[in-house]
Motif scaffolding. Structure first.
Motif, PDB file in Angstrom:
ATOM      1  N   LYS A  15      37.242  14.447  42.112  1.00  0.00           N
ATOM      2  CA  LYS A  15      38.694  14.551  41.377  1.00  0.00           C
ATOM      3  C   LYS A  15      39.171  13.612  40.204  1.00  0.00           C
ATOM      4  CE  LYS A  15      42.307  13.344  43.871  1.00  0.00           C
ATOM      5  NZ  LYS A  15      43.560  13.453  45.043  1.00  0.00           N
ATOM      6  N   GLU A  16      38.720  12.410  40.494  1.00  0.00           N
ATOM      7  CA  GLU A  16      38.907  11.217  39.748  1.00  0.00           C
ATOM      8  C   GLU A  16      38.180  11.298  38.371  1.00  0.00           C
ATOM      9  OE1 GLU A  16      36.111   9.517  42.840  1.00  0.00           O
ATOM     10  OE2 GLU A  16      37.767  10.932  42.791  1.00  0.00           O
ATOM     11  N   ILE A  17      37.103  12.180  38.534  1.00  0.00           N
ATOM     12  CA  ILE A  17      36.372  12.323  37.037  1.00  0.00           C
ATOM     13  C   ILE A  17      37.009  13.221  36.403  1.00  0.00           C
ATOM     14  CG2 ILE A  17      33.983  13.251  36.495  1.00  0.00           C
ATOM     15  CD1 ILE A  17      33.782  10.394  37.325  1.00  0.00           C
ATOM     16  N   LEU A  18      37.261  14.361  36.978  1.00  0.00           N
ATOM     17  CA  LEU A  18      37.866  15.576  36.436  1.00  0.00           C
ATOM     18  C   LEU A  18      39.314  15.059  35.731  1.00  0.00           C
ATOM     19  CD1 LEU A  18      37.956  18.498  35.536  1.00  0.00           C
ATOM     20  CD2 LEU A  18      38.985  19.064  37.908  1.00  0.00           C
ATOM     21  N   GLU A  19      39.928  14.311  36.559  1.00  0.00           N
ATOM     22  CA  GLU A  19      41.300  13.831  35.946  1.00  0.00           C
ATOM     23  C   GLU A  19      41.306  13.103  34.926  1.00  0.00           C
ATOM     24  OE1 GLU A  19      45.318  11.723  37.983  1.00  0.00           O
ATOM     25  OE2 GLU A  19      43.231  11.147  38.543  1.00  0.00           O
ATOM     26  N   ARG A  20      40.222  12.282  34.619  1.00  0.00           N
ATOM     27  CA  ARG A  20      40.110  11.552  33.409  1.00  0.00           C
ATOM     28  C   ARG A  20      39.855  12.266  32.143  1.00  0.00           C
ATOM     29  NH1 ARG A  20      34.947   7.504  33.640  1.00  0.00           N
ATOM     30  NH2 ARG A  20      33.939   9.592  33.656  1.00  0.00           N
ATOM     31  N   VAL A  21      39.129  13.155  32.218  1.00  0.00           N
ATOM     32  CA  VAL A  21      38.799  14.188  31.292  1.00  0.00           C
ATOM     33  C   VAL A  21      39.868  14.925  30.748  1.00  0.00           C
ATOM     34  CG1 VAL A  21      37.575  16.037  32.121  1.00  0.00           C
ATOM     35  CG2 VAL A  21      36.932  15.440  29.909  1.00  0.00           C
ATOM     36  N   ILE A  22      40.477  15.661  31.723  1.00  0.00           N
ATOM     37  CA  ILE A  22      41.690  16.299  31.563  1.00  0.00           C
ATOM     38  C   ILE A  22      42.820  15.560  30.847  1.00  0.00           C
ATOM     39  CG2 ILE A  22      43.721  17.412  32.708  1.00  0.00           C
ATOM     40  CD1 ILE A  22      42.033  18.254  35.014  1.00  0.00           C
ATOM     41  N   LYS A  23      43.213  14.487  31.434  1.00  0.00           N
ATOM     42  CA  LYS A  23      44.117  13.513  30.696  1.00  0.00           C
ATOM     43  C   LYS A  23      43.748  13.054  29.128  1.00  0.00           C
ATOM     44  CE  LYS A  23      46.272  11.350  34.866  1.00  0.00           C
ATOM     45  NZ  LYS A  23      46.571  10.168  35.470  1.00  0.00           N
ATOM     46  N   LEU A  34      43.444  24.431  28.042  1.00  0.00           N
ATOM     47  CA  LEU A  34      42.228  23.951  28.632  1.00  0.00           C
ATOM     48  C   LEU A  34      41.954  25.039  29.698  1.00  0.00           C
ATOM     49  CD1 LEU A  34      39.801  22.356  29.184  1.00  0.00           C
ATOM     50  CD2 LEU A  34      41.613  20.717  30.546  1.00  0.00           C
ATOM     51  N   ILE A  35      40.688  25.537  29.833  1.00  0.00           N
ATOM     52  CA  ILE A  35      40.354  26.478  31.071  1.00  0.00           C
ATOM     53  C   ILE A  35      39.420  25.553  31.812  1.00  0.00           C
ATOM     54  CG2 ILE A  35      39.549  28.653  31.761  1.00  0.00           C
ATOM     55  CD1 ILE A  35      42.145  28.779  30.050  1.00  0.00           C
ATOM     56  N   ILE A  36      39.586  25.553  33.121  1.00  0.00           N
ATOM     57  CA  ILE A  36      38.509  24.863  34.114  1.00  0.00           C
ATOM     58  C   ILE A  36      38.140  26.103  34.901  1.00  0.00           C
ATOM     59  CG2 ILE A  36      38.262  23.242  35.654  1.00  0.00           C
ATOM     60  CD1 ILE A  36      40.649  21.663  34.589  1.00  0.00           C
ATOM     61  N   ILE A  37      36.569  26.390  34.740  1.00  0.00           N
ATOM     62  CA  ILE A  37      35.952  27.214  35.590  1.00  0.00           C
ATOM     63  C   ILE A  37      35.461  26.381  36.785  1.00  0.00           C
ATOM     64  CG2 ILE A  37      34.332  29.010  35.803  1.00  0.00           C
ATOM     65  CD1 ILE A  37      36.695  29.661  34.172  1.00  0.00           C
ATOM     66  N   ASP A  38      35.608  26.797  37.851  1.00  0.00           N
ATOM     67  CA  ASP A  38      35.170  26.061  39.225  1.00  0.00           C
ATOM     68  C   ASP A  38      34.053  26.730  39.773  1.00  0.00           C
ATOM     69  OD1 ASP A  38      34.428  24.363  41.453  1.00  0.00           O
ATOM     70  OD2 ASP A  38      36.624  23.987  42.011  1.00  0.00           O
ATOM     71  N   ASP A  90      32.037  14.846  32.873  1.00  0.00           N
ATOM     72  CA  ASP A  90      31.910  13.361  32.962  1.00  0.00           C
ATOM     73  C   ASP A  90      31.609  12.722  31.800  1.00  0.00           C
ATOM     74  OD1 ASP A  90      29.594  14.672  32.142  1.00  0.00           O
ATOM     75  OD2 ASP A  90      28.195  13.752  33.371  1.00  0.00           O
ATOM     76  N   ILE A  91      32.792  12.903  30.811  1.00  0.00           N
ATOM     77  CA  ILE A  91      33.079  12.392  29.737  1.00  0.00           C
ATOM     78  C   ILE A  91      34.225  11.723  29.437  1.00  0.00           C
ATOM     79  CG2 ILE A  91      31.336  13.899  28.354  1.00  0.00           C
ATOM     80  CD1 ILE A  91      33.805  15.299  27.102  1.00  0.00           C
ATOM     81  N   TYR A  92      34.493  10.866  28.665  1.00  0.00           N
ATOM     82  CA  TYR A  92      35.988  10.439  28.322  1.00  0.00           C
ATOM     83  C   TYR A  92      35.731   9.983  26.966  1.00  0.00           C
ATOM     84  CZ  TYR A  92      33.570   5.826  29.840  1.00  0.00           C
ATOM     85  OH  TYR A  92      32.833   4.867  29.845  1.00  0.00           O
ATOM     86  N   PHE A  93      37.245   9.697  26.245  1.00  0.00           N
ATOM     87  CA  PHE A  93      37.306   9.656  24.951  1.00  0.00           C
ATOM     88  C   PHE A  93      38.799   9.120  24.631  1.00  0.00           C
ATOM     89  CE2 PHE A  93      37.272  14.191  25.614  1.00  0.00           C
ATOM     90  CZ  PHE A  93      38.662  14.598  25.137  1.00  0.00           C
ATOM     91  N   ASP A  94      38.927   8.661  23.260  1.00  0.00           N
ATOM     92  CA  ASP A  94      40.267   8.392  22.531  1.00  0.00           C
ATOM     93  C   ASP A  94      40.739   9.569  22.045  1.00  0.00           C
ATOM     94  OD1 ASP A  94      41.703   7.424  20.135  1.00  0.00           O
ATOM     95  OD2 ASP A  94      42.276   6.118  21.716  1.00  0.00           O
ATOM     96  N   GLY A  95      41.890  10.078  22.670  1.00  0.00           N
ATOM     97  CA  GLY A  95      42.254  11.384  22.147  1.00  0.00           C
ATOM     98  C   GLY A  95      42.680  11.398  20.683  1.00  0.00           C
ATOM     99  N   ASN A  96      43.233  10.214  20.093  1.00  0.00           N
ATOM    100  CA  ASN A  96      43.584  10.144  18.575  1.00  0.00           C
ATOM    101  C   ASN A  96      42.295  10.315  17.803  1.00  0.00           C
ATOM    102  OD1 ASN A  96      45.602   9.639  16.673  1.00  0.00           O
ATOM    103  ND2 ASN A  96      44.583   7.782  15.938  1.00  0.00           N
ATOM    104  N   ASP A  97      41.207   9.412  18.374  1.00  0.00           N
ATOM    105  CA  ASP A  97      40.017   9.504  17.608  1.00  0.00           C
ATOM    106  C   ASP A  97      39.340  11.066  17.751  1.00  0.00           C
ATOM    107  OD1 ASP A  97      37.644   8.236  16.471  1.00  0.00           O
ATOM    108  OD2 ASP A  97      36.674   8.727  18.110  1.00  0.00           O
ATOM    109  N   ILE A  98      39.463  11.659  18.638  1.00  0.00           N
ATOM    110  CA  ILE A  98      38.896  13.023  18.694  1.00  0.00           C
ATOM    111  C   ILE A  98      39.920  14.070  17.900  1.00  0.00           C
ATOM    112  CG2 ILE A  98      38.369  15.185  20.175  1.00  0.00           C
ATOM    113  CD1 ILE A  98      36.274  12.584  20.002  1.00  0.00           C
ATOM    114  N   LYS A  99      41.360  13.838  17.792  1.00  0.00           N
ATOM    115  CA  LYS A  99      41.973  14.497  17.040  1.00  0.00           C
ATOM    116  C   LYS A  99      41.632  14.530  15.469  1.00  0.00           C
ATOM    117  CE  LYS A  99      46.757  14.697  15.093  1.00  0.00           C
ATOM    118  NZ  LYS A  99      48.033  14.094  14.897  1.00  0.00           N
ATOM    119  N   ASN A 100      41.229  13.226  15.242  1.00  0.00           N
ATOM    120  CA  ASN A 100      40.800  13.045  13.588  1.00  0.00           C
ATOM    121  C   ASN A 100      39.530  13.720  13.555  1.00  0.00           C
ATOM    122  OD1 ASN A 100      43.188  11.624  12.754  1.00  0.00           O
ATOM    123  ND2 ASN A 100      42.136   9.755  13.724  1.00  0.00           N
ATOM    124  N   PHE A 101      38.658  13.719  14.710  1.00  0.00           N
ATOM    125  CA  PHE A 101      37.411  14.751  14.294  1.00  0.00           C
ATOM    126  C   PHE A 101      37.608  15.878  14.189  1.00  0.00           C
ATOM    127  CE2 PHE A 101      34.259  16.996  17.096  1.00  0.00           C
ATOM    128  CZ  PHE A 101      33.088  16.971  16.315  1.00  0.00           C
TER     129      PHE A 101
END
Length: 255
Positions: A15-23, A34-38, A90-101
């Motif tokens: 849960k904590e891994i998924l929560e991080r990338v969702i946020k 966002l669509i999550i397929i389980d 299992d990834i994480y990132f800065d939202g503003n950085d990816i917005k610019n990407f």
């Protein structure tokens, strides 16, 4: 302003891994979905996902495989987007950085598939860019005992290449793909003949018919890189089965 969509496929995810990338995804200041397929055998995250807006959770009660599940997510999008993301949990990132990407990609008319720089949690560069594999490539990587093929692996992973500008690439491992949405639709998404593995190489090859597939090193994500098939015999067998299908499909590339 553009709209983005994304899909994440999970299997027995923490849960904590998924929560991080969702946020992190929700922190991108663009219109989004966002669509999550389980693919897990039990629904343990459905209630958890309900707390997030712009997130739809779909439980399959069976393992559809990587590409099929992402294609299902794409079909479940409620509105068309400009850019569609394929994300690992299992990834994480800065939202503003990816917005610019994503804004950069939307303006890059000849780019159809792009990836950012991928870093490990310690900020070292992950060598996700690879040459299109051949049977010999996979054999050398698997039997690299005592580093006898280290020079080959180093070249195959472009380890000596300084990616200091937007660069066309053969393919990259699929922890974060950004597609022009119309191109993903034109490709019919991932080839569902691949249950797991090699579908990332295949879709890069097919996408090149529509434009450039590139790495933009000016933006970054972090990836934990679990290397499942190197540790699990079942995943290894899936990898081998997919490799056989891939080489049959792309015979001309390997001649």
């Amino acid at each position: 302003m553009i709209k983005i969509s994304a899909s994440i496929v999970i299997y027995n995810e923490k849960k904590e891994i998924l929560e991080r990338v969702i946020k992190d995804f929700l922190s991108i200041n663009l219109e989004k979905e966002l669509i999550i397929i389980d693919n897990s055998p039990q629904n343990s995250l459905g209630e958890f996902c309900k707390q997030f807006t712009a997130v739809k959770y779909i439980f399959n009660n069976k393992n559809l495989g990587f590409g099929t599940a992402h294609n299902l997510a794409f079909e479940k999008l409620t509105q068309p987007s400009n850019i569609h993301l394929i994300l690992n949990p299992d990834i994480y990132f800065d939202g503003n950085d990816i917005k610019n990407f994503l804004l950069w990609m939307n303006q890059s008319e000849d780019t159809v598939l792009a990836v950012p720089q991928v870093l490990s949690p310690d900020s070292s560069r992950q060598h996700t860019v690879r040459n299109i594999p051949t049977p010999l490539t996979l054999i050398k990587r698997r039997v690299n005992i005592r580093g006898i093929f280290n020079d080959f692996v180093k070249k195959d992973e472009f380890q000596d290449v300084e990616f200091d500008k937007v660069t066309p690439i053969p393919f990259a491992h699929g922890c974060f793909f950004a597609f022009k949405t119309n191109i993903y639709k034109e490709l019919n998404g991932f080839d569902e003949d691949f249950f797991m593995y090699m579908e990332d190489v295949d879709i890069f090859i097919r996408a090149k018919k529509f434009g450039k597939t590139v790495l933009n090193p000016n933006y970054m994500i972090f990836h934990e890189h679990r290397r499942g098939s190197a540790k699990n015999i079942t995943l290894l067998l899936h990898h081998l089965a997919s490799a056989i299908k891939f080489f049959k499909k792309h015979k001309k590339i390997n001649q």
